[in-house]
Design a protein around this motif. Sequence first.
Motif, PDB file in Angstrom:
ATOM      1  N   GLU A  35     -25.956 -43.118  -2.085  1.00  0.00           N
ATOM      2  CA  GLU A  35     -25.061 -42.238  -2.845  1.00  0.00           C
ATOM      3  C   GLU A  35     -23.890 -41.761  -1.993  1.00  0.00           C
ATOM      4  OE1 GLU A  35     -27.493 -39.033  -4.231  1.00  0.00           O
ATOM      5  OE2 GLU A  35     -28.682 -40.329  -5.531  1.00  0.00           O
ATOM      6  N   LEU A  36     -24.128 -41.578  -0.690  1.00  0.00           N
ATOM      7  CA  LEU A  36     -23.092 -41.100   0.216  1.00  0.00           C
ATOM      8  C   LEU A  36     -22.222 -42.233   0.761  1.00  0.00           C
ATOM      9  CD1 LEU A  36     -25.231 -38.502   2.192  1.00  0.00           C
ATOM     10  CD2 LEU A  36     -23.489 -38.023   0.450  1.00  0.00           C
ATOM     11  N   GLY A  37     -22.528 -43.468   0.367  1.00  0.00           N
ATOM     12  CA  GLY A  37     -21.734 -44.607   0.821  1.00  0.00           C
ATOM     13  C   GLY A  37     -22.041 -45.037   2.247  1.00  0.00           C
ATOM     14  N   CYS A  38     -23.239 -44.724   2.713  1.00  0.00           N
ATOM     15  CA  CYS A  38     -23.646 -45.097   4.072  1.00  0.00           C
ATOM     16  C   CYS A  38     -24.194 -46.517   4.057  1.00  0.00           C
ATOM     17  CB  CYS A  38     -24.704 -44.136   4.595  1.00  0.00           C
ATOM     18  SG  CYS A  38     -24.148 -42.423   4.654  1.00  0.00           S
ATOM     19  N   ASP A  39     -23.696 -47.335   4.956  1.00  0.00           N
ATOM     20  CA  ASP A  39     -24.094 -48.740   4.999  1.00  0.00           C
ATOM     21  C   ASP A  39     -25.461 -48.975   5.628  1.00  0.00           C
ATOM     22  OD1 ASP A  39     -21.679 -49.468   3.842  1.00  0.00           O
ATOM     23  OD2 ASP A  39     -20.690 -49.645   5.799  1.00  0.00           O
ATOM     24  N   ASP A  40     -25.810 -48.181   6.635  1.00  0.00           N
ATOM     25  CA  ASP A  40     -27.023 -48.431   7.403  1.00  0.00           C
ATOM     26  C   ASP A  40     -27.863 -47.162   7.462  1.00  0.00           C
ATOM     27  OD1 ASP A  40     -28.980 -49.277   9.144  1.00  0.00           O
ATOM     28  OD2 ASP A  40     -27.629 -49.678  10.816  1.00  0.00           O
ATOM     29  N   ASP A  41     -29.075 -47.227   6.932  1.00  0.00           N
ATOM     30  CA  ASP A  41     -29.935 -46.040   6.918  1.00  0.00           C
ATOM     31  C   ASP A  41     -31.091 -46.134   7.912  1.00  0.00           C
ATOM     32  OD1 ASP A  41     -31.647 -47.842   5.728  1.00  0.00           O
ATOM     33  OD2 ASP A  41     -31.911 -46.710   3.880  1.00  0.00           O
ATOM     34  N   TYR A  42     -31.060 -47.106   8.822  1.00  0.00           N
ATOM     35  CA  TYR A  42     -32.190 -47.332   9.724  1.00  0.00           C
ATOM     36  C   TYR A  42     -32.517 -46.080  10.551  1.00  0.00           C
ATOM     37  CZ  TYR A  42     -35.219 -49.131  13.323  1.00  0.00           C
ATOM     38  OH  TYR A  42     -36.278 -49.304  14.170  1.00  0.00           O
ATOM     39  N   ASP A 113     -26.986 -34.533  17.276  1.00  0.00           N
ATOM     40  CA  ASP A 113     -27.314 -33.135  17.513  1.00  0.00           C
ATOM     41  C   ASP A 113     -28.569 -32.814  16.708  1.00  0.00           C
ATOM     42  OD1 ASP A 113     -26.978 -30.548  18.453  1.00  0.00           O
ATOM     43  OD2 ASP A 113     -25.439 -30.011  17.001  1.00  0.00           O
ATOM     44  N   TRP A 114     -29.321 -31.808  17.142  1.00  0.00           N
ATOM     45  CA  TRP A 114     -30.507 -31.413  16.390  1.00  0.00           C
ATOM     46  C   TRP A 114     -30.829 -29.963  16.724  1.00  0.00           C
ATOM     47  CZ3 TRP A 114     -35.646 -30.118  17.781  1.00  0.00           C
ATOM     48  CH2 TRP A 114     -35.877 -30.063  19.163  1.00  0.00           C
ATOM     49  N   GLY A 115     -31.668 -29.364  15.908  1.00  0.00           N
ATOM     50  CA  GLY A 115     -32.078 -27.998  16.165  1.00  0.00           C
ATOM     51  C   GLY A 115     -33.143 -27.561  15.178  1.00  0.00           C
ATOM     52  N   VAL A 116     -33.542 -26.305  15.321  1.00  0.00           N
ATOM     53  CA  VAL A 116     -34.566 -25.715  14.460  1.00  0.00           C
ATOM     54  C   VAL A 116     -34.036 -24.368  13.980  1.00  0.00           C
ATOM     55  CG1 VAL A 116     -36.948 -24.911  14.306  1.00  0.00           C
ATOM     56  CG2 VAL A 116     -36.370 -26.797  15.840  1.00  0.00           C
ATOM     57  N   ARG A 117     -34.200 -24.117  12.689  1.00  0.00           N
ATOM     58  CA  ARG A 117     -33.773 -22.865  12.084  1.00  0.00           C
ATOM     59  C   ARG A 117     -34.996 -22.194  11.468  1.00  0.00           C
ATOM     60  NH1 ARG A 117     -30.565 -25.134   8.694  1.00  0.00           N
ATOM     61  NH2 ARG A 117     -31.614 -24.824   6.721  1.00  0.00           N
ATOM     62  N   SER A 118     -35.230 -20.949  11.838  1.00  0.00           N
ATOM     63  CA  SER A 118     -36.353 -20.187  11.278  1.00  0.00           C
ATOM     64  C   SER A 118     -36.017 -19.738   9.868  1.00  0.00           C
ATOM     65  CB  SER A 118     -36.633 -18.964  12.150  1.00  0.00           C
ATOM     66  OG  SER A 118     -37.610 -18.150  11.539  1.00  0.00           O
ATOM     67  N   LEU A 119     -37.032 -19.686   9.030  1.00  0.00           N
ATOM     68  CA  LEU A 119     -36.879 -19.180   7.662  1.00  0.00           C
ATOM     69  C   LEU A 119     -37.543 -17.808   7.543  1.00  0.00           C
ATOM     70  CD1 LEU A 119     -37.529 -22.455   5.624  1.00  0.00           C
ATOM     71  CD2 LEU A 119     -35.335 -21.372   6.150  1.00  0.00           C
ATOM     72  N   ASP A 120     -37.216 -16.923   8.458  1.00  0.00           N
ATOM     73  CA  ASP A 120     -37.695 -15.538   8.444  1.00  0.00           C
ATOM     74  C   ASP A 120     -39.202 -15.415   8.267  1.00  0.00           C
ATOM     75  OD1 ASP A 120     -35.096 -14.576   8.805  1.00  0.00           O
ATOM     76  OD2 ASP A 120     -34.711 -14.631   6.647  1.00  0.00           O
ATOM     77  N   GLY A 121     -39.948 -16.093   9.101  1.00  0.00           N
ATOM     78  CA  GLY A 121     -41.400 -16.005   9.062  1.00  0.00           C
ATOM     79  C   GLY A 121     -42.051 -16.805   7.954  1.00  0.00           C
ATOM     80  N   GLU A 122     -41.263 -17.487   7.143  1.00  0.00           N
ATOM     81  CA  GLU A 122     -41.807 -18.287   6.048  1.00  0.00           C
ATOM     82  C   GLU A 122     -41.713 -19.777   6.348  1.00  0.00           C
ATOM     83  OE1 GLU A 122     -40.266 -17.256   2.236  1.00  0.00           O
ATOM     84  OE2 GLU A 122     -40.362 -15.121   2.653  1.00  0.00           O
ATOM     85  N   GLY A 123     -41.515 -20.115   7.600  1.00  0.00           N
ATOM     86  CA  GLY A 123     -41.433 -21.511   7.976  1.00  0.00           C
ATOM     87  C   GLY A 123     -40.211 -21.796   8.811  1.00  0.00           C
ATOM     88  N   LYS A 124     -39.854 -23.067   8.854  1.00  0.00           N
ATOM     89  CA  LYS A 124     -38.722 -23.491   9.668  1.00  0.00           C
ATOM     90  C   LYS A 124     -38.095 -24.728   9.058  1.00  0.00           C
ATOM     91  CE  LYS A 124     -41.665 -26.320  12.581  1.00  0.00           C
ATOM     92  NZ  LYS A 124     -42.856 -26.060  11.781  1.00  0.00           N
ATOM     93  N   VAL A 125     -36.883 -25.015   9.499  1.00  0.00           N
ATOM     94  CA  VAL A 125     -36.189 -26.232   9.130  1.00  0.00           C
ATOM     95  C   VAL A 125     -35.777 -26.923  10.422  1.00  0.00           C
ATOM     96  CG1 VAL A 125     -34.141 -27.227   8.024  1.00  0.00           C
ATOM     97  CG2 VAL A 125     -35.311 -25.276   6.974  1.00  0.00           C
ATOM     98  N   VAL A 126     -36.192 -28.175  10.563  1.00  0.00           N
ATOM     99  CA  VAL A 126     -35.716 -28.994  11.671  1.00  0.00           C
ATOM    100  C   VAL A 126     -34.574 -29.833  11.102  1.00  0.00           C
ATOM    101  CG1 VAL A 126     -36.300 -30.762  13.372  1.00  0.00           C
ATOM    102  CG2 VAL A 126     -38.027 -29.078  12.674  1.00  0.00           C
ATOM    103  N   TRP A 127     -33.415 -29.794  11.767  1.00  0.00           N
ATOM    104  CA  TRP A 127     -32.254 -30.512  11.252  1.00  0.00           C
ATOM    105  C   TRP A 127     -31.711 -31.451  12.325  1.00  0.00           C
ATOM    106  CZ3 TRP A 127     -27.983 -29.852  14.213  1.00  0.00           C
ATOM    107  CH2 TRP A 127     -27.938 -28.714  15.013  1.00  0.00           C
ATOM    108  N   VAL A 128     -31.110 -32.516  11.871  1.00  0.00           N
ATOM    109  CA  VAL A 128     -30.421 -33.446  12.774  1.00  0.00           C
ATOM    110  C   VAL A 128     -29.085 -33.821  12.146  1.00  0.00           C
ATOM    111  CG1 VAL A 128     -32.591 -34.395  13.658  1.00  0.00           C
ATOM    112  CG2 VAL A 128     -31.401 -35.571  11.808  1.00  0.00           C
ATOM    113  N   ARG A 129     -28.146 -34.168  12.984  1.00  0.00           N
ATOM    114  CA  ARG A 129     -26.873 -34.744  12.550  1.00  0.00           C
ATOM    115  C   ARG A 129     -26.809 -36.146  13.130  1.00  0.00           C
ATOM    116  NH1 ARG A 129     -22.764 -32.139  15.118  1.00  0.00           N
ATOM    117  NH2 ARG A 129     -21.223 -32.823  13.608  1.00  0.00           N
ATOM    118  N   CYS A 130     -26.657 -37.140  12.249  1.00  0.00           N
ATOM    119  CA  CYS A 130     -26.622 -38.527  12.718  1.00  0.00           C
ATOM    120  C   CYS A 130     -25.479 -39.282  12.074  1.00  0.00           C
ATOM    121  CB  CYS A 130     -27.957 -39.232  12.480  1.00  0.00           C
ATOM    122  SG  CYS A 130     -28.450 -39.405  10.770  1.00  0.00           S
ATOM    123  N   GLY A 131     -25.114 -40.391  12.681  1.00  0.00           N
ATOM    124  CA  GLY A 131     -24.023 -41.213  12.172  1.00  0.00           C
ATOM    125  C   GLY A 131     -24.382 -41.885  10.867  1.00  0.00           C
ATOM    126  N   ARG A 132     -23.332 -42.225  10.145  1.00  0.00           N
ATOM    127  CA  ARG A 132     -23.519 -42.925   8.881  1.00  0.00           C
ATOM    128  C   ARG A 132     -23.710 -44.381   9.168  1.00  0.00           C
ATOM    129  NH1 ARG A 132     -20.615 -40.469   3.956  1.00  0.00           N
ATOM    130  NH2 ARG A 132     -20.457 -38.315   4.526  1.00  0.00           N
TER     131      ARG A 132
END
Length: 132
Positions: A35-42, A113-132
């Motif tokens: 949907e985002l027009g990314c050619d390679d999702d490996y 890049d990557w990181g972790v964001r707390s959800l105020d004691g209700e869990g967390k989100v691990v996020w990454v930024r990667c190339g298309r």
Amino acid sequence: MTAGAFAPERPALVLEPTDQAPAKARRYLSERFRELGCDDDYVGRVVVTELVTNAYKHVGFGQIVVRVFPDKRDDLVVIEVGDEGVGTPVVRDEDHASTSGRGLLLVVQLVRDWGVRSLDGEGKVVWVRCGR
């Protein structure tokens, strides 16, 4: 944790923490990349597999929420995996004698890049930024 913990304008996949979750997350990621027009999702499939696997193996309860969306700052894609666990993932040093524990090390070497964001004691989100 609910998908509402994420920005509502971003479509999310909500998963139960089972061994089927990584395959479902890969299918979702592949659809979103198309949907985002990314050619390679490996790299995206490797990353989402590892993060979702960690969520179901190390947390094992609640829901796992996956989102994939374009980064507004540049030509990258953001992958987020949220769970209800409170622990923070740690990149371990490589241990040649160990039979596991290399997944997050691999992830951080594949992404910009990557990181972790707390959800105020209700869990967390691990996020990454990667190339298309």
